[in-house]
Design an enzyme around this catalytic site. Structure first.
Site, PDB file in Angstrom:
ATOM      1  N   LYS A 116     -45.972 -40.056  10.371  1.00 16.72           N
ATOM      2  CA  LYS A 116     -45.266 -40.872   9.385  1.00 16.72           C
ATOM      3  C   LYS A 116     -45.842 -40.525   8.009  1.00 16.72           C
ATOM      4  O   LYS A 116     -47.070 -40.333   7.881  1.00 16.72           O
ATOM      5  CB  LYS A 116     -45.499 -42.350   9.726  1.00 16.72           C
ATOM      6  CG  LYS A 116     -44.734 -43.357   8.890  1.00 16.72           C
ATOM      7  CD  LYS A 116     -45.016 -44.773   9.411  1.00 16.72           C
ATOM      8  CE  LYS A 116     -44.258 -45.844   8.652  1.00 16.72           C
ATOM      9  NZ  LYS A 116     -44.517 -47.199   9.222  1.00 16.72           N
ATOM     10  N   SER A 198     -40.453 -49.425  10.315  1.00 18.26           N
ATOM     11  CA  SER A 198     -40.386 -48.452   9.247  1.00 18.26           C
ATOM     12  C   SER A 198     -40.730 -47.033   9.708  1.00 18.26           C
ATOM     13  O   SER A 198     -40.546 -46.088   8.945  1.00 18.26           O
ATOM     14  CB  SER A 198     -41.317 -48.861   8.110  1.00 18.26           C
ATOM     15  OG  SER A 198     -42.650 -48.954   8.554  1.00 18.26           O
ATOM     16  N   SER A 222     -42.977 -52.232  12.958  1.00 19.51           N
ATOM     17  CA  SER A 222     -42.630 -50.878  12.496  1.00 19.51           C
ATOM     18  C   SER A 222     -42.886 -49.749  13.492  1.00 19.51           C
ATOM     19  O   SER A 222     -42.432 -48.628  13.276  1.00 19.51           O
ATOM     20  CB  SER A 222     -43.343 -50.565  11.186  1.00 19.51           C
ATOM     21  OG  SER A 222     -42.675 -51.206  10.128  1.00 19.51           O
TER      22      SER A 222
END
Ligand SMILES: *[C@@H]1O[C@H](CO)[C@@H](O)[C@H](O)[C@H]1NC(C)=O
Ligand SMILES: *[C@@H]1O[C@H](CO)[C@@H](O)[C@H](O)[C@H]1NC(C)=O
Ligand SMILES: *[C@@H]1O[C@H](CO)[C@@H](O)[C@H](O)[C@H]1NC(C)=O
Ligand SMILES: *[C@@H]1O[C@H](CO)[C@@H](O)[C@H](O)[C@H]1NC(C)=O
Ligand SMILES: *[C@@H]1O[C@H](CO)[C@@H](O)[C@H](O)[C@H]1NC(C)=O
Ligand SMILES: *[C@@H]1O[C@H](CO)[C@@H](O)[C@H](O)[C@H]1NC(C)=O
Ligand SMILES: *[C@@H]1O[C@H](CO)[C@@H](O)[C@H](O)[C@H]1NC(C)=O
Ligand SMILES: CC(=O)N[C@H]1CO[C@H](CO)[C@@H](O)[C@@H]1O
Length: 557
Positions: A116, A198, A222
């Site tokens: 990420k 996310s 997330s």
């Protein structure tokens, strides 16, 4: 001796012939191997092929790069991957050589992993760490994130950076999966479907085999939510099991880094590598002294004699969760499966604090206060930042000054940033809210439900409000595929460019427990996954499936 009498040119000729023969040989042998399908390939399948020299890590990196290009350039613009590591091929070559000479360092040796984009990697390697924001483009980070140091020591190859909901979805009023740098990331199971966030790009990339495994981060949902929306296995570790040093922060009290993968076995391998203490994140000093080998938890009989509770109140009330009824139907079926695997289902096993959790604003306040303090510190610690942004206040001004870069269609306001900027530090109200969070999430929440019913774990659909008690308690969640929406599913808007639910879109099942109960939760998730094999029941839509395989790469120039 004959050999010494041969002319140099002859020696050269023989050598060339031998080389040609070897290449032909390796090409034919390669064709005979059944290479693992990269859409689904597991770490252990890849390690077997690497150990047997059927293919190399260089081949793997090339194949994944090609698959990412296919989806980025020709495909339906899933926007899962932000950047590729320009050093990945040379790192793979070095790791291939090391494997040949000395064997492998770990079962992540030579395995590509996508991070990420809020997880820092040394700038000299050539990648940016931006949390999706132009305000961090070209910034020079002081060092690798703690989890990245562990991955490199284990011999993993950082393949690139994944798109995400910008700043881990802490700007406010933005769709899941949207970032200024990456645009709108979308799901591979139905066109323009919400990948959730996310850790959106991590989820999408893992779901169609753009890489072997991925890392995401969770503050509240997330990892769990993109795991659920993308038909994956994911682990949200206890806060303090994995280091957050070098991760663009929201809150030290809730942030945690964990894997999103195609199987529980892969997630267990990655967690075993990234877990452990880090002097740069003092929350990790509070974890048990020995990091378990989580692969030892992979037991098909894990449910035998165990008691699994169902916290129905609030968390299975569709009015409060907003969940589509399809999820509840699949969940009831899952309870029967878990029972058939030898568990006692305790139903209901409510959280005494369930209604208060819904009403509480304590989490928002804690996150607002922490975000301002920690984001200011993150920007301040950068060795350089070309955008000039050095604080949350600067960032708000930067976004306002660059609407074409940082404001999508119909953008309203960055309400979370503004609320955080108004906070005034960790005062008495903050510590009171923090204490309330522990009480609501842990003492009168998850721990109370476990103790009062003598349970080994709780189980819930991954969607809805499931992640909140674990978020405010700092507790773990392990998620696996549960089911898919039906073909005639009616869709709803999930953002300016996305819908959810959607026909055939996946959803997941979550196991919850107390602090550092990952070992048990992984066992339950594995037993359920092995029995149901839900992930394999459905593939992404055809245009979203990259075609490049190892057979297109191995033995080719
Ligand atoms: C990182 O960002 C810079 C712009 O600051 C860009 O030139 C570079 O290509 C980026 N790195 C990668 C690997 O994309
Ligand atoms: C970590 O360190 C900070 C400041 O150095 C301190 O305020 C905090 O209490 C420490 N936290 C833990 C969990 O040790
Ligand atoms: C679900 O929540 C709604 C809204 O709070 C409430 O009116 C309803 O009674 C709840 N349903 C159940 C079965 O508890
Ligand atoms: C925090 O939680 C407590 C306990 O439920 C509640 O009384 C209080 O109002 C909450 N505070 C906020 C700011 O919501
Ligand atoms: C703590 O700070 C918040 C703003 O961040 C403020 O609303 C609150 O009144 C303060 N509490 C105390 C006790 O000062
Ligand atoms: C979808 O199909 C099922 C059975 O074929 C039916 O029961 C259900 O009502 C349909 N749903 C919608 C939204 O049309
Ligand atoms: C933006 O808002 C306008 C007005 O509400 C609406 O007509 C338009 O469809 C929206 N655009 C997108 C991409 O959502
Ligand atoms: C900065 C960057 O690499 N952006 C990429 C985001 O994703 C789209 C589509 O997947 C690519 O075209 C961009 O290059």
């Amino acid at each position: 001796m004959l050999f010494f009498k041969l002319k140099t040119s002859l020696v050269l000729n023989i050598f060339v012939c031998l080389q040609a023969a070897r290449i032909v040989l390796s090409a034919t042998t390669a064709a005979k191997f059944d290479f693992p399908d990269l859409y689904e390939a597991s770490i252990s399948e890849l390690q077997a092929g690497l150990d047997a020299q059927q293919f190399s890590s260089v081949d793997l990196v090339k194949a994944y790069f090609a698959r990412i290009d296919e989806v980025n350039l020709k495909g339906p613009a899933l926007r899962a991957v932000l950047e590729l590591n320009p050093s990945a091929l040379s790192q793979a070559a070095a790791l291939d050589l090391e494997r040949k000479l000395f064997g492998k360092r770990s079962n992540m040796h030579g395995i590509p992993i996508l991070l990420k984009d809020n997880i820092a990697t040394v700038s000299s390697e050539g990648m940016n760490t931006t949390a999706g924001s132009f305000s961090l483009l070209g910034s020079i980070v002081p060092e690798d994130a703690g989890v990245v140091k562990r991955l490199r020591r284990a011999g993993a190859i950082i393949l690139g950076k994944a798109n995400l909901s910008e700043f881990a979805h802490f700007r406010g009023n933005l769709a899941s999966g949207w970032s200024g740098r990456g645009g709108q990331c979308t799901n591979a199971y139905f066109p323009n479907t919400d990948p959730c966030g996310s850790s959106s790009g991590s989820g999408v990339a893992a779901s169609i085999g753009l890489v072997s495994v991925t890392l995401g981060s969770e503050t509240d949902g997330s990892i769990t939510c993109p795991t659920s929306h993308n038909n994956l296995a994911g682990i949200k570790p206890t806060v303090g099991l994995t280091s957050r040093a070098g991760v663009v922060p929201i809150s030290e009290h809730q942030d945690t880094v964990g894997p999103l993968t195609r199987s529980v076995a892969d997630a267990a391998i990655v967690l075993s590598i990234i877990a452990g203490i880090d002097p740069n994140d003092n929350f990790t000093l509070a974890q048990p002294p020995i990091v378990p080998d989580f692969t030892k938890a992979l037991n098909k009989n894990a449910f035998k004699g165990k008691r699994i509770g169902v916290p129905r109140r609030v968390f299975l009330n569709d009015t409060l969760t907003g969940n589509d009824p399809s999820i509840g139907i699949a969940f009831e079926q899952a309870l029967l499966t878990i029972k058939s695997l030898g568990a006692t289902i305790v139903d209901p096993a409510d959280l005494p604090s369930a209604d208060e959790i819904v009403a509480s604003g304590n989490e928002t306040f804690v996150l607002d206060v922490d975000f301002k303090i920690q984001l200011d510190a993150y920007y301040a610690a950068l060795l350089e930042n070309p955008s000039g942004v050095r604080s949350l206040a600067d960032l708000i001004a930067f976004d306002n000054a660059n609407p074409t870069l940082e404001e999508p269609t119909n953008f309203t306001s960055q309400s979370d940033f503004l609320a955080a900027e108004r906070t005034t530090g960790r005062n008495a109200s903050f510590f009171q809210s923090l204490a309330f969070d522990k009480e609501l999430g842990a003492t009168r929440g998850i721990d109370a439900a476990l103790k009062q019913n003598n349970l080994d774990a709780l189980v819930l659909p991954a969607a809805g409000r499931t992640t909140v008690p674990a978020a405010i308690a700092g507790y773990p969640i392990v998620t696996v595929p549960l089911g898919f929406f039906p073909e005639n599913q009616t869709t709803k808007s999930a953002g300016p460019l996305t819908i959810y639910p959607a026909p055939g879109a996946p959803f997941g099942l979550s196991f919850l427990g107390t602090a550092f109960s990952e070992f048990d939760l992984i066992g339950f998730a594995f037993a359920y996954e092995q029995k149901t094999q839900t992930r394999l029941a459905r593939k992404a839509f055809p245009a979203a499936i990259p075609q490049t395989q190892l057979t297109d790469i191995v033995g080719k120039a």
